[in-house]
Write an enzyme that holds these catalytic residues in place. Structure first.
Site, PDB file in Angstrom:
ATOM      1  CG  HIS A  26      -1.807   1.171   1.357  1.00  5.38           C
ATOM      2  ND1 HIS A  26      -3.145   1.124   1.037  1.00  5.38           N
ATOM      3  CD2 HIS A  26      -1.561   2.437   1.771  1.00  5.38           C
ATOM      4  CE1 HIS A  26      -3.685   2.317   1.249  1.00  5.38           C
ATOM      5  NE2 HIS A  26      -2.745   3.129   1.691  1.00  5.38           N
ATOM      6  CD  GLU A  27       1.961   3.762   3.623  1.00  6.67           C
ATOM      7  OE1 GLU A  27       2.431   4.795   3.086  1.00  6.67           O
ATOM      8  OE2 GLU A  27       0.853   3.743   4.192  1.00  6.67           O
ATOM      9  CG  HIS A  71       0.372   5.873  -0.936  1.00  2.00           C
ATOM     10  ND1 HIS A  71      -0.757   6.238  -1.634  1.00  2.00           N
ATOM     11  CD2 HIS A  71      -0.062   5.397   0.268  1.00  2.00           C
ATOM     12  CE1 HIS A  71      -1.833   5.985  -0.900  1.00  2.00           C
ATOM     13  NE2 HIS A  71      -1.432   5.467   0.248  1.00  2.00           N
TER      14      HIS A  71
END
Length: 218
Positions: free
Chosen positions: A24-25, A28
């Protein structure tokens, strides 16, 4: 299938939870890089090494306690740094960067669905391997859908607030910036008040869709 011990449960939960938060990170950071900001890359946050993204409390302690004592699985990682002013088109690109995280979770949920299929077909001949993979795949689907849906709630610092700030007038973004210092407190209060009860129909619908996609392989 016998009931899992606490240690077995944590072993089955750890890979999908760590991957869900880590990727998820990374998503980003990757989206920010594509949009012109090299901050995450320069700080080594595009790494798939979970240690670079782990928050001791949000990634380890809180999810472990929730897994042991029951209830939903909730956690967070260290946010990937994004320099708004380095983005090519800051307002639009910030929304794309925010949307990348939940999108990665949806793709991972599909990947865990494939693992469920593998586990299902292995459990008859190799139950010691097939059953854990089947369980891990199921948890992976649930964790990623819940994390993705929760992050789309428009409360800072969740991704949903940044997505909306990218498509709504600037005054909305300014309002979100004023709320952000209190965002985590607001989120915890909403979770305690039953926010997940509101989100669960969405979570269940997406889970049903994914399981339906793979149903012919079972």
């Amino acid at each position: 299938m016998q009931e899992l011990t606490t240690v077995q449960l944590l072993i089955v939960l750890a890979p999908p939870l760590l991957l869900a938060i880590t990727l998820h990170e990374v998503a980003h950071g990757w989206a920010a890089l594509r949009c012109g900001d090299t901050t995450a890359k320069a700080q080594g946050r595009l790494s798939l090494n979970p240690l670079r993204h782990i928050d001791p409390i949000g990634t380890v302690l809180i999810p472990a306690l929730l897994a042991v004592f029951g209830g939903f699985i909730f956690g967070w990682a260290k946010p990937v740094p994004v320099n708004y002013h380095r983005l090519h088109q800051p307002k639009r690109d910030m929304a794309l960067v925010a949307l990348a995280g939940p999108s990665a979770n949806l793709l991972m949920a599909l990947g865990w669905g494939l693992l469920m299929v593998v586990g299902y077909h292995l459990q008859a001949g190799l139950p010691w391997l097939g059953e854990p993979l089947l369980l891990m795949g199921g948890y992976g689907i649930n964790i990623n859908i819940m994390l993705g849906v929760l992050n789309l709630v428009p409360i800072p610092p969740l991704d949903g607030s940044r997505v909306l700030a990218g498509v709504l007038p600037d005054r909305f973004g300014l309002a979100m910036a004023r709320i952000e210092p209190y965002g985590l407190i607001i989120l915890v209060l909403l979770l305690g008040a039953g926010l997940f009860n509101v989100l669960m129909p969405i979570v269940n619908s997406i889970r049903h869709l994914i399981l339906t996609l793979f149903s012919s392989f079972f």
